[in-house]
Design an enzyme around this catalytic site. Structure first.
Site, PDB file in Angstrom:
ATOM      1  CD1 TRP A  27     -71.582  43.501   2.716  1.00  0.00           C
ATOM      2  CD2 TRP A  27     -72.441  43.017   0.724  1.00  0.00           C
ATOM      3  NE1 TRP A  27     -71.448  44.618   1.927  1.00  0.00           N
ATOM      4  CE2 TRP A  27     -71.973  44.351   0.702  1.00  0.00           C
ATOM      5  CE3 TRP A  27     -73.020  42.489  -0.423  1.00  0.00           C
ATOM      6  CZ2 TRP A  27     -72.074  45.160  -0.427  1.00  0.00           C
ATOM      7  CZ3 TRP A  27     -73.124  43.301  -1.547  1.00  0.00           C
ATOM      8  CH2 TRP A  27     -72.650  44.615  -1.543  1.00  0.00           C
ATOM      9  CG  ASP A  28     -67.131  42.679   1.061  1.00  0.00           C
ATOM     10  OD1 ASP A  28     -68.135  43.016   1.719  1.00  0.00           O
ATOM     11  OD2 ASP A  28     -66.155  43.421   0.899  1.00  0.00           O
ATOM     12  CD  GLU A  82     -71.275  50.166   4.403  1.00  0.00           C
ATOM     13  OE1 GLU A  82     -70.327  50.987   4.487  1.00  0.00           O
ATOM     14  OE2 GLU A  82     -71.148  48.947   4.590  1.00  0.00           O
ATOM     15  CE  LYS A  89     -68.726  52.380   1.279  1.00  0.00           C
ATOM     16  NZ  LYS A  89     -68.787  51.579   2.514  1.00  0.00           N
ATOM     17  CD  GLN A  90     -70.791  49.621  -1.323  1.00  0.00           C
ATOM     18  OE1 GLN A  90     -70.226  50.184  -0.388  1.00  0.00           O
ATOM     19  NE2 GLN A  90     -70.718  48.312  -1.521  1.00  0.00           N
TER      20      GLN A  90
END
Length: 756
Positions: free
Chosen positions: A358-359, A486, A590-591
């Protein structure tokens, strides 16, 4: 440590075995079709050497031996039954090492770990996309020789790679032998995968034909032409094979001032649909010179790179770091076909297997959409070419439409590692692709693309979501998913997922009403009732939002602890976890998930409070993904926290230069590096493109004198300049565009200047 020179060079001043693997990634040369790591010509060490063609993949044995040392890893991260079954994976395949060039000075072969290095310099010239090395070497007998190497992946002819190497005796008259060829003894993931068909050895050239492996059997042909010179005069050479080495050699007498080999390599596969595959032996007859190829390459590269190049005035170091990041961002993009797409490591290493994540649509596509849309178009056509398999994926789930895999390769079926639970729940990838299509169209108005590819994908994506949602408490909801964070699988109503799904559904209906044709609807049988269902789900989809204006990342998120309980020995650190944490009990993420909505997606969420959400989620993010840094840079700029912007921008451009995550040797972080460009465009300059206007919200940055960049909006090329508190847009195209700044509309034709 690498240094910067003249705003364009990244330079290594000493030979260091410790940093050689990392710098091999950083010094990669590529052109979108191929990527060649910065390994040494004289010897390509395992895990340092690497040459890759986009889409040249096959199956390997992948050895992995994780174990669960806490409750989170046991119940939420690993599927241990599937872990027992896992042994094979699709991966990019390392090509034969065609960089091989060795110099024998008298009886001594030059290796940097033998003799004494008197001077050493390797430099990547980002302005020309050329990699150079200069070495002064003293052998065991005291003989001193200067070696100069230069190489590049051609932007004039994407199948061509060019090299030149020279030896210049300084205090001796010894004979010099140059050995140039191909080392076929290479590995992928520590194993021999290539299946060799045949090799041809001529006096001045070599051809190697091999297949990617046993599963796909993609055939690759590599032709090498070697020309040897002494003081500018062409020398006789011979061809021979020594075990795994295919060689051309020229032994020249002592007394010369300069000994040189010019090496031209052509690479092609049977998937390229290029006539070169059938005529590659003719390139050995090519009379082109290294200098001519270099000149043509520089011309094409300079023209291409000028579309992306941002100039930071008043901070040469940051200017060079950004140029380096942009270099790596753009050499991942293929200008000519859609055989493969943008991968997380580009073509700089084996890690992540050249998979497309998906990046691609969220982090990597924007730089191309805004600066060179043709590359973005190829990336989206790659998705279209896998639409049929996405339909099959949806059927397997019991849904309609198309579900794209979280990780894809040559095929459109799921290729993610089967033992991890969360990727199979990260269904947001299907909406991410829809967002990428819409973002591309907003900025290009490419109706032909939408007619041929875009609308069909959007309709099938919407069909999937309509069949995926659950009606609960009067709203449609998405249950049992994983968002971009995630660390938290199996959640209900992930904010990022729900908001981007709603946007794609809503915008598809809007675009359908304004631009779509019955031809596309008829092709896939989309009905009026289906369009009504899409509209209804978009209107009634649950969008998480508290009365306080905070957006919970998922249902029950704020009920979790703000602390992270640590338990175990930390095996999860190999899976992008900073600690052996029980993340399922914690708000630590995580992000970014929620903050992507405001930054990269540019959603205007009614009744939400951007700054309060930013203040909260910044503190909860452990930044164990490199994708964090450009998001946080943009959010900092939006909040007028310019020192924070600079700090996050530093981490974005230096993610690999400073090896912040200690894994640069595996390949660069292409999504993060692409975000450096976007952090300036969207964050500092505050540019947001809508289908009917450009919104600007530039920021005053006291650390720099100014910033300049160019971008394309609906075929109009625009130059943007930030100088203190003055922001200027300029264009030679006389097309009028609406620009909104501080609530006021401006008609921008050729020049617009605003102060803030």
């Amino acid at each position: 440590m690498l240094i910067h020179e003249d705003n364009r060079y990244i330079v290594e001043k000493e030979y260091n075995l410790v940093t050689e693997p990392q710098n091999a990634s950083l010094f990669t040369t590529g052109n979108g079709y191929m990527g060649v790591r910065g390994s040494l010509e004289e010897f390509g060490s395992t895990r340092i050497q690497g040459s890759f063609i986009r889409g040249f993949v096959d199956e390997i044995i992948e050895v992995i031996e994780p174990f669960c040392d806490n409750e989170y890893m046991k119940k939420y991260y690993f599927d241990e039954e599937k872990l027992k079954k896992f042994d094979k994976q699709i991966s990019c395949i390392n090509l034969v090492d065609f960089l091989l060039i060795r110099f024998r000075i008298g009886d001594e072969i030059f290796y940097p770990w033998e003799g004494e290095i008197l001077s050493w310099e390797r430099r990547l010239d980002t302005s020309q996309s050329i990699f150079q090395r200069s070495v002064t070497w003293k052998d065991k007998m005291g003989n001193i020789t200067v070696f100069e190497f230069e190489r590049f992946a051609s932007y004039d002819e994407e199948h061509r790679y060019c090299m030149r190497a020279m030896a210049k005796p300084q205090n001796h008259f010894l004979p010099v032998e140059i050995i140039s060829g191909i080392d076929t003894d290479v590995r992928t993931g520590g194993q021999r995968v290539l299946q060799f068909i045949n090799n041809q050895i001529l006096n001045n050239g070599l051809i190697s034909c091999f297949q990617s492996g046993k599963r796909y059997g993609i055939t690759c042909k590599i032709a090498v032409k070697n020309s040897f010179f002494m003081d500018g005069k062409l020398q006789h050479s011979i061809g021979e094979q020594q075990e795994n080495l295919l060689l051309n050699k020229a032994l020249m007498p002592g007394g010369g001032r300069e000994y040189c080999v010019e090496k031209t390599i052509y690479l092609t596969t049977d998937r390229d649909c290029d006539p070169l595959f059938d005529t590659i032996d003719t390139v050995l007859l090519d009379v082109g010179t290294y200098d001519a190829y270099k000149e043509a390459h520089i011309r094409e590269w300079s023209q291409f790179f000028s579309n992306f190049d941002i100039k930071i005035l008043g901070d040469d170091r940051k200017d060079a770091q950004l140029r380096f990041a942009t270099y790596h961002a753009v050499i991942t993009g293929d200008r000519n076909n859609s055989i493969h797409s943008l991968s997380a490591k580009g073509l700089t290493g084996e890690r992540y297997n050249q998979f497309v994540w998906w990046d691609c649509e969220i982090y990597q596509l924007p730089i191309f959409i805004h600066a060179f849309p043709e590359v973005a178009k190829h990336a989206l056509i790659y998705r279209y070419d896998r639409l049929e398999e996405a339909r099959e994926n949806a059927k397997l789930e019991g849904c309609k439409g198309a579900r794209y895999p979280f990780v894809s390769s040559l095929e459109g079926k799921e290729h993610v590692w089967i033992y991890a639970r969360h990727p199979f729940l990260q269904v947001h990838i299907t909406a991410d692709i829809g967002f990428g299509i819409i973002n591309y169209f907003i900025n290009t108005l490419d109706y032909e693309f939408m007619e041929l590819y875009g609308f069909e994908m959007l309709y099938e994506i919407c069909r999937y979501w309509v069949s995926k949602v659950i009606l609960k408490d009067g709203t449609y909801q998405l249950l049992g998913v994983t968002g971009t964070d995630e660390h938290h699988p199996y959640v209900d109503n992930d904010a990022y997922t729900n908001y981007i799904v709603q946007y794609v559904l809503q915008e598809t209906i809007l675009l359908d009403s304004q631009y779509s044709s019955t031809k596309v609807r008829d092709k896939i049988g989309i009905t009026v009732n289906e369009l009504k269902d899409i509209e209804q789900v978009s209107r009634l989809l649950y969008l998480p939002l508290e009365k306080s204006g905070l957006i919970p990342q998922f249902d029950g998120y704020f009920d979790l602890s703000r602390d992270l309980e640590v338990d175990g020995s930390g095996t999860g650190k190999n899976f992008q976890m900073k600690q052996a944490g029980l993340y399922h009990k914690s708000q630590v993420i995580k992000q970014p998930d929620v903050m992507l909505l405001f930054s990269y997606l540019n959603f205007e969420i009614k009744n939400s409070r951007y700054e309060e959400n930013w203040d909260y989620y910044e503190k909860m993010c452990e930044s164990s993904s490199s994708l964090t840094f450009p998001v946080h840079a943009i959010c900092s700029a939006d909040a007028n926290r310019m020192l924070s912007f600079l700090n996050y921008f530093n981490e974005t451009v230096n993610i690999d230069l400073l090896d912040i995550h200690h894994c640069a040797w595996q390949g660069v972080h292409a999504g993060c590096l692409s975000g450096a460009w976007y952090a300036i465009f969207r964050g500092l300059m505050g540019i947001v493109t809508r289908i009917d206007c450009i919104q600007i919200n530039p920021k005053l940055i006291p650390f720099w004198q100014g910033v300049e960049l160019s971008f394309i909006y609906q075929t109009k090329k625009i130059k943007a300049t930030l100088n203190g508190n003055v922001f200027t847009l300029g264009s030679e195209d006389k097309k009028e565009i609406s620009v909104y700044f501080q609530g006021k509309r401006y008609a921008f034709v050729d020049r617009l200047e605003v102060s803030f």
